[in-house]
Design an enzyme around this catalytic site. Sequence first.
Site: not given
Length: 258
Positions: A50, A52, A84, A170, A196, A200, A204, A207, A221
């Site tokens: 962490h 600290e 900590c 775009w 999607t 497309d 996902l 990059r 589904s």
Amino acid sequence: MTDQEYMRRAIELAKRGEGWTSPNPLVGAVIVKNDRIIGEGYHARYGEYHAERNALRACLEPAEGADLYVTLEPCCHYGKQPPCVEAIVQAGIKRVFVGSDDPNPLVAGKGIQYLRERGIAVETHVLKEECDQLNPVFFHFIRRKAPYVVMKYAMTLDGKIAAYTGASKWVTGEEARAYVQQERHRYRGIMVGVGTVLADDPMLNWRMPGGRNPVRIICDSRLRTPLSSRIVRTAGEVPTIFATCCRLRDRPCPVSAL
């Protein structure tokens, strides 16, 4: 430098862990002795030291009698790392300045109480609002036990998301697309519907150099995602989850190949 300036430095450090610490919060810490910063640290990755402890390990001289500035209340329980507060006491820190309260029931004031009971002066809520802004995801999940969701979509000035042909590259500009990449690194997952994927064939993924891929979540589904899709072909490289209500015998494609 003032207390607020030291805390702002701790906030700057905390941001360096963005995208790497989840489900833990972003935390930064600065150790000051005789008006000089002698140690700095932040929580760099989940499971590692962490903020600290990293600041104490980085000290240029013993921290005994020094002040600690930390953006979030120090932890007082065992997890991936030991508490900590124990390291703070062992180092001989004299005063602790805290930004945000930790709403985690395992901490929630107990860290501050632990330090005070051992003679360490604690001042709370130093730049609290700015420190709180570091961890909206962590605070939301701890308080509501629900995922933190950010909706992303692109729309033209006249309210369209694509041309009449379906083409959408775009709608956004380079600056907006770069921001989307930052968001993919910042959050743990990215979720889309199968529509999607079919329209497309997206990746996902992240990059830009130096980042981390989000977990891809596909709401499908009836398991219509083609085995030839880039999502499926790269599932061995990028963590991928399919959410479906399709029974195995009813699936329209051989998903067992996934």
